[in-house]
Design a protein around this motif. Structure first.
Motif, PDB file in Angstrom:
ATOM      1  N   GLY A 162      34.739  27.827 108.044  1.00 15.11           N
ATOM      2  CA  GLY A 162      34.361  28.812 107.037  1.00 15.11           C
ATOM      3  C   GLY A 162      33.984  28.189 105.715  1.00 15.11           C
ATOM      4  O   GLY A 162      34.304  27.029 105.429  1.00 15.11           O
ATOM      5  N   ALA A 163      33.294  28.957 104.889  1.00 12.28           N
ATOM      6  CA  ALA A 163      32.875  28.498 103.565  1.00 12.28           C
ATOM      7  C   ALA A 163      34.068  28.466 102.622  1.00 12.28           C
ATOM      8  O   ALA A 163      34.830  29.427 102.534  1.00 12.28           O
ATOM      9  N   THR A 164      34.243  27.367 101.923  1.00 12.41           N
ATOM     10  CA  THR A 164      35.269  27.293 100.887  1.00 12.41           C
ATOM     11  C   THR A 164      34.714  27.889  99.596  1.00 12.41           C
ATOM     12  O   THR A 164      33.527  28.164  99.470  1.00 12.41           O
ATOM     13  N   GLU A 165      35.605  28.049  98.631  1.00 12.89           N
ATOM     14  CA  GLU A 165      35.188  28.597  97.339  1.00 12.89           C
ATOM     15  C   GLU A 165      34.211  27.685  96.612  1.00 12.89           C
ATOM     16  O   GLU A 165      33.532  28.121  95.670  1.00 12.89           O
ATOM     17  N   ASP A 166      34.114  26.432  97.032  1.00 13.17           N
ATOM     18  CA  ASP A 166      33.204  25.487  96.382  1.00 13.17           C
ATOM     19  C   ASP A 166      31.800  25.496  96.977  1.00 13.17           C
ATOM     20  O   ASP A 166      30.899  24.842  96.447  1.00 13.17           O
ATOM     21  N   VAL A 167      31.611  26.230  98.070  1.00 11.14           N
ATOM     22  CA  VAL A 167      30.278  26.334  98.673  1.00 11.14           C
ATOM     23  C   VAL A 167      29.380  27.175  97.770  1.00 11.14           C
ATOM     24  O   VAL A 167      29.774  28.256  97.309  1.00 11.14           O
ATOM     25  N   ALA A 168      28.187  26.693  97.503  1.00 12.54           N
ATOM     26  CA  ALA A 168      27.254  27.424  96.634  1.00 12.54           C
ATOM     27  C   ALA A 168      26.830  28.729  97.290  1.00 12.54           C
ATOM     28  O   ALA A 168      26.475  28.745  98.477  1.00 12.54           O
ATOM     29  N   PRO A 169      26.870  29.843  96.565  1.00 15.67           N
ATOM     30  CA  PRO A 169      26.434  31.119  97.139  1.00 15.67           C
ATOM     31  C   PRO A 169      24.975  31.051  97.594  1.00 15.67           C
ATOM     32  O   PRO A 169      24.156  30.374  96.978  1.00 15.67           O
ATOM     33  N   ALA A 170      24.683  31.773  98.683  1.00 12.12           N
ATOM     34  CA  ALA A 170      23.318  31.893  99.195  1.00 12.12           C
ATOM     35  C   ALA A 170      23.205  33.251  99.879  1.00 12.12           C
ATOM     36  O   ALA A 170      23.070  33.337 101.101  1.00 12.12           O
ATOM     37  N   PRO A 171      23.294  34.322  99.088  1.00 15.36           N
ATOM     38  CA  PRO A 171      23.363  35.664  99.670  1.00 15.36           C
ATOM     39  C   PRO A 171      22.078  36.065 100.382  1.00 15.36           C
ATOM     40  O   PRO A 171      20.979  35.777  99.917  1.00 15.36           O
ATOM     41  N   ILE A 172      22.236  36.759 101.509  1.00  8.33           N
ATOM     42  CA  ILE A 172      21.112  37.240 102.299  1.00  8.33           C
ATOM     43  C   ILE A 172      21.012  38.751 102.127  1.00  8.33           C
ATOM     44  O   ILE A 172      21.960  39.481 102.445  1.00  8.33           O
ATOM     45  N   GLY A 173      19.872  39.229 101.629  1.00 10.72           N
ATOM     46  CA  GLY A 173      19.659  40.664 101.487  1.00 10.72           C
ATOM     47  C   GLY A 173      20.091  41.212 100.139  1.00 10.72           C
ATOM     48  O   GLY A 173      20.834  40.576  99.383  1.00 10.72           O
ATOM     49  N   GLU A 174      19.607  42.413  99.847  1.00 10.24           N
ATOM     50  CA  GLU A 174      19.842  43.029  98.534  1.00 10.24           C
ATOM     51  C   GLU A 174      21.315  43.308  98.273  1.00 10.24           C
ATOM     52  O   GLU A 174      21.791  43.157  97.152  1.00 10.24           O
ATOM     53  N   TYR A 175      22.051  43.735  99.301  1.00 11.80           N
ATOM     54  CA  TYR A 175      23.470  44.006  99.087  1.00 11.80           C
ATOM     55  C   TYR A 175      24.202  42.753  98.621  1.00 11.80           C
ATOM     56  O   TYR A 175      24.873  42.747  97.591  1.00 11.80           O
ATOM     57  N   ALA A 176      24.078  41.681  99.396  1.00  7.38           N
ATOM     58  CA  ALA A 176      24.787  40.452  99.061  1.00  7.38           C
ATOM     59  C   ALA A 176      24.314  39.884  97.729  1.00  7.38           C
ATOM     60  O   ALA A 176      25.110  39.363  96.936  1.00  7.38           O
ATOM     61  N   GLN A 177      23.011  39.978  97.464  1.00  6.82           N
ATOM     62  CA  GLN A 177      22.478  39.483  96.192  1.00  6.82           C
ATOM     63  C   GLN A 177      23.068  40.261  95.018  1.00  6.82           C
ATOM     64  O   GLN A 177      23.448  39.677  93.990  1.00  6.82           O
ATOM     65  N   SER A 178      23.161  41.584  95.162  1.00  6.52           N
ATOM     66  CA  SER A 178      23.708  42.387  94.073  1.00  6.52           C
ATOM     67  C   SER A 178      25.193  42.131  93.884  1.00  6.52           C
ATOM     68  O   SER A 178      25.718  42.230  92.769  1.00  6.52           O
ATOM     69  N   CYS A 179      25.891  41.773  94.972  1.00  7.48           N
ATOM     70  CA  CYS A 179      27.309  41.421  94.846  1.00  7.48           C
ATOM     71  C   CYS A 179      27.491  40.111  94.087  1.00  7.48           C
ATOM     72  O   CYS A 179      28.426  39.974  93.292  1.00  7.48           O
ATOM     73  N   LEU A 180      26.598  39.169  94.328  1.00 13.61           N
ATOM     74  CA  LEU A 180      26.637  37.950  93.524  1.00 13.61           C
ATOM     75  C   LEU A 180      26.322  38.298  92.071  1.00 13.61           C
ATOM     76  O   LEU A 180      26.923  37.725  91.143  1.00 13.61           O
ATOM     77  N   GLY A 181      25.419  39.258  91.871  1.00 12.68           N
ATOM     78  CA  GLY A 181      25.147  39.731  90.515  1.00 12.68           C
ATOM     79  C   GLY A 181      26.397  40.270  89.849  1.00 12.68           C
ATOM     80  O   GLY A 181      26.648  40.016  88.662  1.00 12.68           O
ATOM     81  N   ARG A 182      27.208  41.014  90.590  1.00 14.39           N
ATOM     82  CA  ARG A 182      28.478  41.520  90.059  1.00 14.39           C
ATOM     83  C   ARG A 182      29.353  40.369  89.576  1.00 14.39           C
ATOM     84  O   ARG A 182      29.889  40.404  88.459  1.00 14.39           O
ATOM     85  N   GLU A 183      29.483  39.349  90.396  1.00 17.28           N
ATOM     86  CA  GLU A 183      30.299  38.200  90.011  1.00 17.28           C
ATOM     87  C   GLU A 183      29.765  37.541  88.747  1.00 17.28           C
ATOM     88  O   GLU A 183      30.529  37.205  87.833  1.00 17.28           O
ATOM     89  N   ARG A 184      28.458  37.345  88.694  1.00 15.65           N
ATOM     90  CA  ARG A 184      27.859  36.656  87.548  1.00 15.65           C
ATOM     91  C   ARG A 184      28.051  37.442  86.255  1.00 15.65           C
ATOM     92  O   ARG A 184      28.260  36.852  85.173  1.00 15.65           O
ATOM     93  N   VAL A 185      27.989  38.765  86.339  1.00 17.45           N
ATOM     94  CA  VAL A 185      28.167  39.591  85.142  1.00 17.45           C
ATOM     95  C   VAL A 185      29.593  39.448  84.608  1.00 17.45           C
ATOM     96  O   VAL A 185      29.813  39.301  83.397  1.00 17.45           O
ATOM     97  N   PHE A 186      30.571  39.480  85.501  1.00 18.99           N
ATOM     98  CA  PHE A 186      31.956  39.293  85.046  1.00 18.99           C
ATOM     99  C   PHE A 186      32.182  37.864  84.550  1.00 18.99           C
ATOM    100  O   PHE A 186      32.939  37.642  83.592  1.00 18.99           O
ATOM    101  N   GLU A 187      31.535  36.902  85.180  1.00 17.47           N
ATOM    102  CA  GLU A 187      31.622  35.529  84.692  1.00 17.47           C
ATOM    103  C   GLU A 187      31.059  35.416  83.277  1.00 17.47           C
ATOM    104  O   GLU A 187      31.613  34.690  82.438  1.00 17.47           O
ATOM    105  N   PHE A 188      29.973  36.138  83.008  1.00 15.90           N
ATOM    106  CA  PHE A 188      29.395  36.127  81.663  1.00 15.90           C
ATOM    107  C   PHE A 188      30.403  36.669  80.649  1.00 15.90           C
ATOM    108  O   PHE A 188      30.574  36.095  79.560  1.00 15.90           O
ATOM    109  N   GLY A 189      31.076  37.769  81.018  1.00 18.30           N
ATOM    110  CA  GLY A 189      32.090  38.317  80.113  1.00 18.30           C
ATOM    111  C   GLY A 189      33.208  37.330  79.843  1.00 18.30           C
ATOM    112  O   GLY A 189      33.728  37.240  78.723  1.00 18.30           O
ATOM    113  N   ALA A 190      33.573  36.564  80.868  1.00 18.91           N
ATOM    114  CA  ALA A 190      34.620  35.558  80.691  1.00 18.91           C
ATOM    115  C   ALA A 190      34.155  34.445  79.759  1.00 18.91           C
ATOM    116  O   ALA A 190      34.892  34.006  78.867  1.00 18.91           O
TER     117      ALA A 190
END
Length: 344
Positions: A162-190
């Motif tokens: 399985g992918a560890t937390e250190d594996v670079a994201p590579a989302p497939i499809g709009e759902y997964a891409q938008s979920c990475l967007g969710r993470e990035r937005v919270f990361e920006f707030g941090a």
């Protein structure tokens, strides 16, 4: 937990919402109210009740659990209120003013749009990526546990573990891409405001009323074919998943704490289907050509921090079979775990 078939939903709910000593110990170290945004979804109600019971056991009866959702299901609302959870009916998409939401030093963000993302991608991006910015600003001074998904990772071979937390994201499809967007937005707030954030990448919670095992067991029990194109999968007991979400709040940091949340086993879909076939006394129909990769998470960081789930994959399979055989309720919301093109 003694491995016995659950006689019905009340017993299942009790098991899902009984806090472990480890959760109680962690909660005893914290303070203040908890806000759960998106508490009316599949995991939200049991997580909210678990939090209430955990806080009570930790001597924090004065700290409130606020469950925020539209709450279209009156039965869910009544169940939460009966458990001592404060219900806050609120539409996070329709309302622009979040100032009326309860203040709290601890927040769980569970809102997400998955099914229908392929036909309405703008909706997925609004819910999964735009809404988080408004939430991150409203709760900039809180610790926020953010529910995410292992779909942000690339497909990996089963032999990889399985992918560890250190594996670079590579989302497939709009759902997964938008979920990475969710993470990035919270990361920006941090990064910009110092908000403490934990991100939990989940694959896949088992409640018995829904989940990967319910999907496979239901197909085998109904003499329907099971696709093995996605040949491997991870699963985890939802009671454990809820606990990890709550315990991750204590690990939230402005550097952003990320953890994969799943069980320690990599399961063979064919083997799981055949196991259900044996338990049900049915022949198993496997279709499609197994592919060498799947969405799989390496959960070693999770296990090291939070311990192992109380129920193994083998135990979950046995409980799932008993649940289906007894004719207990199954959600009409399949997980679509076998989708490989990212279209949900």
């Amino acid at each position: 937990m003694t491995l016995q078939a659950f006689p019905g939903e009340a017993a299942l709910e009790d098991a899902l919402t009984t806090p472990s000593p480890a959760l109680v110990a962690d909660l005893a170290e914290g303070a203040g109210d908890l806000v759960i945004l998106g508490a009316g979804g599949k995991m939200g109600p049991t997580l909210a009740i678990l939090a209430r019971r955990g806080l009570d056991a930790a001597g924090r009866s004065g700290d409130r659990v606020h469950a925020v959702s539209r709450f279209g299901d009156a039965a869910v609302r009544a169940r939460l209120e009966a458990a001592g959870v404060r219900v806050v009916p609120f539409d996070l998409i329709e309302n622009d003013d979040f100032s009326t939401l309860p203040d709290a030093p601890n927040v769980v963000f569970m809102v997400g749009a998955k099914f229908g993302a392929a036909t309405s991608p703008s909706w997925a991006w609004e819910v999964n990526a735009a809404l988080p910015d408004r939430v991150a600003r409203r709760y900039r001074d809180s610790a926020i546990a953010v529910m995410s998904t292992g779909n942000v990772y690339p497909f990996v071979p089963a032999s990889s573990g399985g992918a560890t937390e250190d594996v670079a994201p590579a989302p497939i499809g709009e759902y997964a891409q938008s979920c990475l967007g969710r993470e990035r937005v919270f990361e920006f707030g941090a990064q910009e405001r110092g908000t403490r954030v934990s991100i939990i990448r989940l694959n896949y919670a088992i409640d018995l009323r829904y989940g990967v095992l319910a999907d496979i067991a239901g197909a085998v029990h109904a003499d329907q074919p099971v696709s093995v194109a996605t040949a491997n999968v991870n699963v985890v007991w939802q009671g454990y998943a809820n606990e990890v979400v709550l315990r991750s709040i204590g690990h939230a940091t402005s550097d952003v704490f990320t953890v994969n949340l799943t069980g320690p086993e990599t399961l063979s879909v064919a083997a799981v289907a055949h196991r259900f076939g044996t338990l049900f006394g049915r022949d198993v129909q496997l279709v499609d050509e197994p592919q060498p990769t799947a969405l799989l998470n390496d959960s070693r960081r999770c296990m090291a921090l939070f311990g192992y789930p109380s129920l193994s994959a083998d135990a979950l399979i046995a409980l799932q079979a008993a649940w289906v055989e007894a004719g207990h309720p199954i959600s009409a919301k399949p997980t679509k775990w076998a989708v490989r093109d990212g279209r949900f």
